[in-house]
Design a protein around this motif. Structure first.
Motif, mmCIF file in Angstrom:
data_model
loop_
_atom_site.group_PDB
_atom_site.id
_atom_site.type_symbol
_atom_site.label_atom_id
_atom_site.label_comp_id
_atom_site.label_asym_id
_atom_site.label_seq_id
_atom_site.Cartn_x
_atom_site.Cartn_y
_atom_site.Cartn_z
ATOM 1 N N PHE A 107 0.827 -1.208 0.000
ATOM 2 C CA PHE A 107 0.000 0.000 0.000
ATOM 3 C C PHE A 107 0.861 1.258 0.000
ATOM 4 O O PHE A 107 2.018 1.238 0.422
ATOM 5 N N PRO A 108 0.278 2.400 -0.445
ATOM 6 C CA PRO A 108 0.987 3.679 -0.364
ATOM 7 C C PRO A 108 1.357 4.002 1.081
ATOM 8 O O PRO A 108 0.693 3.574 2.027
ATOM 9 N N ARG A 109 2.402 4.791 1.253
ATOM 10 C CA ARG A 109 2.942 5.054 2.591
ATOM 11 C C ARG A 109 2.162 6.163 3.292
ATOM 12 O O ARG A 109 2.632 7.296 3.427
ATOM 13 N N ILE A 110 1.003 5.790 3.757
ATOM 14 C CA ILE A 110 0.175 6.642 4.595
ATOM 15 C C ILE A 110 0.247 6.073 6.007
ATOM 16 O O ILE A 110 0.058 4.879 6.212
ATOM 17 N N ARG A 111 0.492 6.926 6.985
ATOM 18 C CA ARG A 111 0.630 6.441 8.361
ATOM 19 C C ARG A 111 -0.748 6.164 8.944
ATOM 20 O O ARG A 111 -1.488 7.089 9.261
ATOM 21 N N ARG A 112 -1.051 4.892 9.115
ATOM 22 C CA ARG A 112 -2.348 4.487 9.657
ATOM 23 C C ARG A 112 -2.226 3.861 11.047
ATOM 24 O O ARG A 112 -3.140 3.998 11.859
ATOM 25 N N ALA A 113 -1.142 3.152 11.281
ATOM 26 C CA ALA A 113 -0.927 2.509 12.590
ATOM 27 C C ALA A 113 0.539 2.650 12.962
ATOM 28 O O ALA A 113 1.242 1.670 13.186
ATOM 29 N N ASP A 114 1.001 3.875 13.030
ATOM 30 C CA ASP A 114 2.399 4.170 13.315
ATOM 31 C C ASP A 114 2.641 4.151 14.828
ATOM 32 O O ASP A 114 1.695 4.116 15.620
ATOM 33 N N PRO A 115 3.884 4.162 15.260
ATOM 34 C CA PRO A 115 4.170 4.083 16.702
ATOM 35 C C PRO A 115 3.465 5.135 17.545
ATOM 36 O O PRO A 115 3.014 4.825 18.656
ATOM 37 N N GLN A 116 3.357 6.367 17.058
ATOM 38 C CA GLN A 116 2.705 7.383 17.872
ATOM 39 C C GLN A 116 1.224 7.069 18.058
ATOM 40 O O GLN A 116 0.673 7.239 19.156
ATOM 41 N N ARG A 117 0.545 6.607 17.004
ATOM 42 C CA ARG A 117 -0.868 6.238 17.141
ATOM 43 C C ARG A 117 -1.025 5.058 18.105
ATOM 44 O O ARG A 117 -1.985 4.991 18.875
ATOM 45 N N ILE A 118 -0.100 4.111 18.040
ATOM 46 C CA ILE A 118 -0.145 2.969 18.960
ATOM 47 C C ILE A 118 -0.040 3.452 20.404
ATOM 48 O O ILE A 118 -0.813 3.030 21.270
ATOM 49 N N ILE A 119 0.892 4.362 20.661
ATOM 50 C CA ILE A 119 1.046 4.905 22.005
ATOM 51 C C ILE A 119 -0.221 5.621 22.443
ATOM 52 O O ILE A 119 -0.701 5.453 23.577
ATOM 53 N N ASP A 120 -0.786 6.435 21.559
ATOM 54 C CA ASP A 120 -1.978 7.212 21.921
ATOM 55 C C ASP A 120 -3.142 6.300 22.293
ATOM 56 O O ASP A 120 -3.857 6.559 23.276
ATOM 57 N N VAL A 121 -3.343 5.233 21.515
ATOM 58 C CA VAL A 121 -4.441 4.308 21.813
ATOM 59 C C VAL A 121 -4.178 3.571 23.123
ATOM 60 O O VAL A 121 -5.083 3.406 23.951
ATOM 61 N N CYS A 122 -2.954 3.142 23.335
ATOM 62 C CA CYS A 122 -2.639 2.409 24.555
ATOM 63 C C CYS A 122 -2.737 3.306 25.792
ATOM 64 O O CYS A 122 -3.094 2.838 26.880
ATOM 65 N N ARG A 123 -2.423 4.577 25.656
ATOM 66 C CA ARG A 123 -2.609 5.512 26.764
ATOM 67 C C ARG A 123 -4.090 5.687 27.082
ATOM 68 O O ARG A 123 -4.496 5.745 28.239
ATOM 69 N N GLN A 124 -4.900 5.787 26.019
ATOM 70 C CA GLN A 124 -6.331 5.986 26.211
ATOM 71 C C GLN A 124 -6.993 4.744 26.796
ATOM 72 O O GLN A 124 -7.951 4.848 27.568
ATOM 73 N N PHE A 125 -6.451 3.558 26.428
ATOM 74 C CA PHE A 125 -7.043 2.293 26.871
ATOM 75 C C PHE A 125 -5.945 1.405 27.461
ATOM 76 O O PHE A 125 -5.493 0.450 26.815
#
Length: 264
Positions: free
Chosen positions: A148-166
């Motif tokens: 796929f094209p290089r669009i950030r969908r599940a990058d490390p920062q998003r992973i951190i943000d979700v894990c902080r929220q949950f």
């Protein structure tokens, strides 16, 4: 040491595998090591000394939920631990999550590229909250995807943000926290209590960087995965062994951590 567990594999119903594997090979410009059937996966497990494998499915449309669920139920065994899939735009998302739990499955697989979503999309927050309450594991494709094209969908920062929220969400970030985003993995994810499995990383990172990430991450949050049929299970084990990790850490990665996480 308890038996080796591959936390990230794929297979298809036999009649679908004959079509799906060649199509995926063309999309990703990659050659599969197996023919995509459960039987071939088990043969590979036997050859490589893998006792059990988590088999991850991906629903590319909401209406695929039921057939994937039924097939997952049909193939589960002492060797195969299926993770059905949820589609983020499924109108019955939470009901289907509950059904997965009630049928005794241990987790689900989602893929931000094949399912066209971003990991931190707000409409998914209710799903993450309910998964946390039910104790279900979420395996996500992390980082870029080769097809796929290089669009950030599940990058490390998003992973951190979700894990902080949950903080109660048992999320496994595949491909050592983010395929081909390993500099961000090292600076952002490494050292945090977030599960990472090693598939498609040993083939692309040099031994110095691999050891650096693995030795600086909490040892109980590392897992052996291969993304089979797209890499070879035995080769991945050999590459991991060549890193010269401490024996206890190696055992945790290939066996102990997965046994604990899957409550086996």
């Amino acid at each position: 040491m308890a038996g080796i567990i591959d936390i990230h594999t794929h297979a298809f119903p036999d009649q679908i595998a004959r079509i799906a594997i060649p199509a995926l090979e063309r999309e990703g410009n990659i050659k599969a090591y197996l023919n995509g059937t459960v039987a071939d996966l088990i043969d590979s497990m036997d050859r490589s000394g893998v006792e059990q494998a988590v088999l991850c499915s991906i629903a590319t449309r909401p209406e695929q939920f039921q057939p994937i669920l039924e097939w997952s139920n049909a193939i589960r065994s002492e060797r195969i631990i299926p993770f059905p899939s949820l589609h983020p735009r499924d109108p019955d998302l939470l009901d289907h999550l509950q059904l997965i739990h009630d049928l005794g499955f241990k987790g689900v697989k989602m893929h931000p590229y094949y399912q066209d979503y971003f990991l931190d999309d707000y409409p998914l927050f209710a799903l993450y909250e309910r998964m946390s309450e039910l104790g279900l594991i979420l395996v996500i494709h992390a980082g870029y995807d080769i097809a796929f094209p290089r669009i950030r969908r599940a990058d490390p920062q998003r992973i951190i943000d979700v894990c902080r929220q949950f903080p109660g969400l048992k999320m496994i970030a595949t491909h050592l926290g983010g395929w081909d985003e390993w500099e961000d993995v090292r600076t952002l994810l490494t050292g945090r209590p977030i599960y990472m499995e090693i598939s498609f990383a040993l083939d692309f990172l040099d031994q110095i960087r691999l050891r650096d990430i693995l030795l600086n991450h909490p040892p109980e949050y590392l897992l052996y995965g291969t993304d089979s049929p797209w890499t070879d299970q035995a080769t991945t084990l050999k590459m991991l062994a060549k890193l010269g990790l401490p024996d206890q850490l190696f055992e945790q990665i290939v066996s102990g951590n997965a046994h604990r996480l899957l409550a086996l």
